[in-house]
Design a protein around this motif. Structure first.
Motif, PDB file in Angstrom:
ATOM      1  N   SER A 212      26.071  39.096  33.606  1.00 35.68           N
ATOM      2  CA  SER A 212      26.228  39.846  32.579  1.00 35.68           C
ATOM      3  C   SER A 212      27.151  39.197  31.651  1.00 35.68           C
ATOM      4  O   SER A 212      28.288  38.518  32.065  1.00 35.68           O
ATOM      5  N   ALA A 213      27.316  39.462  30.155  1.00 32.40           N
ATOM      6  CA  ALA A 213      28.266  39.089  29.399  1.00 32.40           C
ATOM      7  C   ALA A 213      28.137  40.068  28.242  1.00 32.40           C
ATOM      8  O   ALA A 213      27.245  40.785  27.966  1.00 32.40           O
ATOM      9  N   THR A 214      29.518  40.447  27.652  1.00 30.08           N
ATOM     10  CA  THR A 214      29.545  41.299  26.464  1.00 30.08           C
ATOM     11  C   THR A 214      29.992  40.609  25.294  1.00 30.08           C
ATOM     12  O   THR A 214      30.463  39.646  25.463  1.00 30.08           O
ATOM     13  N   SER A 215      29.779  41.472  24.309  1.00 29.29           N
ATOM     14  CA  SER A 215      30.155  41.128  22.951  1.00 29.29           C
ATOM     15  C   SER A 215      30.354  42.317  21.949  1.00 29.29           C
ATOM     16  O   SER A 215      29.959  43.445  22.506  1.00 29.29           O
ATOM     17  N   SER A 216      30.596  42.390  20.859  1.00 33.02           N
ATOM     18  CA  SER A 216      30.893  43.367  19.889  1.00 33.02           C
ATOM     19  C   SER A 216      29.298  43.681  19.265  1.00 33.02           C
ATOM     20  O   SER A 216      29.206  44.966  18.733  1.00 33.02           O
ATOM     21  N   SER A 217      28.374  43.186  19.400  1.00 34.26           N
ATOM     22  CA  SER A 217      27.165  43.094  18.811  1.00 34.26           C
ATOM     23  C   SER A 217      26.440  43.938  19.705  1.00 34.26           C
ATOM     24  O   SER A 217      26.533  44.184  21.239  1.00 34.26           O
ATOM     25  N   THR A 218      25.180  44.664  19.096  1.00 34.69           N
ATOM     26  CA  THR A 218      24.168  45.341  20.006  1.00 34.69           C
ATOM     27  C   THR A 218      23.200  44.648  19.914  1.00 34.69           C
ATOM     28  O   THR A 218      21.926  45.078  20.278  1.00 34.69           O
ATOM     29  N   GLY A 219      22.860  43.455  19.632  1.00 36.38           N
ATOM     30  CA  GLY A 219      21.846  42.762  19.628  1.00 36.38           C
ATOM     31  C   GLY A 219      21.138  42.461  21.085  1.00 36.38           C
ATOM     32  O   GLY A 219      21.985  42.565  22.177  1.00 36.38           O
ATOM     33  N   THR A 220      19.914  42.511  21.070  1.00 35.15           N
ATOM     34  CA  THR A 220      19.379  42.219  22.607  1.00 35.15           C
ATOM     35  C   THR A 220      19.538  40.933  23.092  1.00 35.15           C
ATOM     36  O   THR A 220      19.669  39.999  22.643  1.00 35.15           O
ATOM     37  N   LYS A 221      19.946  41.228  24.539  1.00 33.17           N
ATOM     38  CA  LYS A 221      20.180  39.769  25.466  1.00 33.17           C
ATOM     39  C   LYS A 221      19.079  39.604  26.201  1.00 33.17           C
ATOM     40  O   LYS A 221      18.212  40.487  26.553  1.00 33.17           O
ATOM     41  N   SER A 222      18.885  38.124  26.290  1.00 32.76           N
ATOM     42  CA  SER A 222      18.056  37.679  27.350  1.00 32.76           C
ATOM     43  C   SER A 222      18.689  36.444  28.141  1.00 32.76           C
ATOM     44  O   SER A 222      19.630  35.980  27.762  1.00 32.76           O
ATOM     45  N   TYR A 223      17.806  36.413  29.139  1.00 32.23           N
ATOM     46  CA  TYR A 223      18.271  35.544  30.457  1.00 32.23           C
ATOM     47  C   TYR A 223      17.276  34.458  30.855  1.00 32.23           C
ATOM     48  O   TYR A 223      16.123  34.817  30.882  1.00 32.23           O
ATOM     49  N   ALA A 224      17.800  33.243  31.059  1.00 32.09           N
ATOM     50  CA  ALA A 224      16.761  32.278  31.382  1.00 32.09           C
ATOM     51  C   ALA A 224      17.403  31.318  32.098  1.00 32.09           C
ATOM     52  O   ALA A 224      18.548  31.094  32.225  1.00 32.09           O
ATOM     53  N   LEU A 225      16.756  30.578  33.132  1.00 32.71           N
ATOM     54  CA  LEU A 225      17.081  29.397  33.596  1.00 32.71           C
ATOM     55  C   LEU A 225      17.050  28.229  32.466  1.00 32.71           C
ATOM     56  O   LEU A 225      16.224  27.912  31.758  1.00 32.71           O
ATOM     57  N   SER A 226      18.185  27.434  32.515  1.00 32.71           N
ATOM     58  CA  SER A 226      18.205  26.131  31.844  1.00 32.71           C
ATOM     59  C   SER A 226      17.107  25.277  32.134  1.00 32.71           C
ATOM     60  O   SER A 226      16.583  24.364  31.185  1.00 32.71           O
ATOM     61  N   ASP A 227      16.851  24.957  33.403  1.00 33.34           N
ATOM     62  CA  ASP A 227      15.727  24.185  33.921  1.00 33.34           C
ATOM     63  C   ASP A 227      14.660  25.102  34.792  1.00 33.34           C
ATOM     64  O   ASP A 227      15.036  25.470  35.929  1.00 33.34           O
ATOM     65  N   PRO A 228      13.419  25.511  34.275  1.00 28.47           N
ATOM     66  CA  PRO A 228      12.859  26.174  34.923  1.00 28.47           C
ATOM     67  C   PRO A 228      12.324  25.565  36.144  1.00 28.47           C
ATOM     68  O   PRO A 228      11.706  26.502  37.075  1.00 28.47           O
ATOM     69  N   SER A 229      12.431  24.668  36.389  1.00 25.82           N
ATOM     70  CA  SER A 229      12.092  23.779  37.651  1.00 25.82           C
ATOM     71  C   SER A 229      12.853  24.413  38.818  1.00 25.82           C
ATOM     72  O   SER A 229      12.708  24.268  40.169  1.00 25.82           O
ATOM     73  N   ASN A 230      14.001  25.080  38.623  1.00 25.53           N
ATOM     74  CA  ASN A 230      14.973  25.489  39.612  1.00 25.53           C
ATOM     75  C   ASN A 230      14.677  27.053  40.198  1.00 25.53           C
ATOM     76  O   ASN A 230      15.257  27.692  40.752  1.00 25.53           O
ATOM     77  N   GLU A 231      13.261  27.284  39.817  1.00 27.98           N
ATOM     78  CA  GLU A 231      12.908  28.829  40.367  1.00 27.98           C
ATOM     79  C   GLU A 231      12.747  28.649  41.930  1.00 27.98           C
ATOM     80  O   GLU A 231      12.829  29.775  42.573  1.00 27.98           O
ATOM     81  N   ALA A 232      12.810  27.409  42.410  1.00 31.89           N
ATOM     82  CA  ALA A 232      12.978  27.318  44.102  1.00 31.89           C
ATOM     83  C   ALA A 232      14.284  27.683  44.653  1.00 31.89           C
ATOM     84  O   ALA A 232      14.144  28.226  45.709  1.00 31.89           O
ATOM     85  N   VAL A 233      15.299  27.783  43.662  1.00 30.83           N
ATOM     86  CA  VAL A 233      16.537  28.153  43.854  1.00 30.83           C
ATOM     87  C   VAL A 233      16.810  29.609  43.788  1.00 30.83           C
ATOM     88  O   VAL A 233      17.538  30.344  44.496  1.00 30.83           O
TER      89      VAL A 233
END
Length: 284
Positions: A212-233
């Protein structure tokens, strides 16, 4: 000659006239027509309202003091032959002087740009009048104003455009001919995502966890792998940030936040998660 034998002079029927009007700030003026009589008694002058105009008691020089209507009284002293007598002048109107006000630095321009999250700031004007000033808003939802000692303290409440108008009331001496107008545009503010560690170490047997990370904004957060091939990890839930460990290795997780009504989208932040295999631990 006894008091009963004193004569009435022609003073009471003589002409005593002053200018019909003056404006505050004008140079003093003289009586237009000085009253005369067949008496030699000394003549003195007085004002009917010294808050509007004064008159010198012997020279008759008239000075404007404030707006309104005034007349003057001439009094001739008694002599050994003539009774004392008085004569009123015509009415004189004293007008307010028309002046202008100017905007004070640093907000002398017609337009101002601010950003949501900026500190409160002040707007003010200058004129030679000491009359009270008022400040009004075209759109009350964008900013709020408190008027303290004729200075507008402006607090930013929202994003948008608002016209702020500064007016000065008239007093007994001056009328201000112009309003001070500022068009203020409040744009979206800038914020930053914080609170995410740069690196995280885990064992593949560890339970799922959230990043998680926080800010002053109420904007929607999204999370992703920088390299989708790392889904084995590991995998990361795109909306909740729940990280599930799959196998040994390293993967970078990126957190993004969309723009909100008040803030632009902040810069993405990321962390590198290193996962060790079962029965091992990271050294160092």
């Amino acid at each position: 000659m006894s008091r009963l034998d004193l004569k009435s002079s022609s003073f009471s029927t003589s002409t005593f006239s002053v200018p019909n009007s003056m404006t505050y700030g004008d140079s003093p003026v003289n009586i237009t027509t000085v009253p005369t009589s067949d008496s030699s008694g000394a003549i003195t002058y007085a004002s009917s309202n010294t808050n509007i105009a004064t008159i010198h008691p012997t020279t008759g020089l008239i000075t404007a003091v404030g707006a309104g209507a005034v007349y003057f009284i001439a009094t001739q002293a008694q002599t050994g032959v003539y009774n004392s007598n008085t004569r009123n002048s015509n009415n004189m109107s004293v007008n307010r002087k028309t002046i202008t006000q100017s905007k004070n630095s640093p907000y002398t321009a017609d337009t101002i740009t601010k950003y949501y999250g900026d500190a409160a700031f002040q707007l003010s004007t200058t004129s030679i009048s000491t009359a009270s000033k008022t400040y009004s808003l075209s759109t009350p939802s964008v900013v709020s104003i408190s008027n303290v000692s004729n200075v507008a303290n402006v607090t930013i409440n929202n994003v948008g455009t608002v016209t702020i108008t500064g007016s000065q009331l008239a007093n007994s001496q001056y009328t201000t001919s112009n309003d001070a107008v500022w068009v203020l545009t409040v744009e979206k503010g800038t914020t930053a995502l914080t609170g995410l560690s740069a690196t995280i170490s885990k064992n593949v047997t560890d339970a799922a966890f959230y990043v998680s990370a926080t800010s002053s904004s109420t904007g929607t957060k999204s999370y992703a792998l920088s390299d989708p091939s790392n889904e084995a990890v590991l995998t990361v839930n795109s909306s909740s940030g729940l990280v599930t460990l799959k196998g040994p290795g390293s993967a970078r997780v990126i957190i993004s936040q969309a723009a909100s009504s008040l803030y632009n989208a902040p810069v993405d932040v990321s962390c590198v998660i290193t996962v060790t295999e079962a029965g091992s631990a990271l050294q160092g």
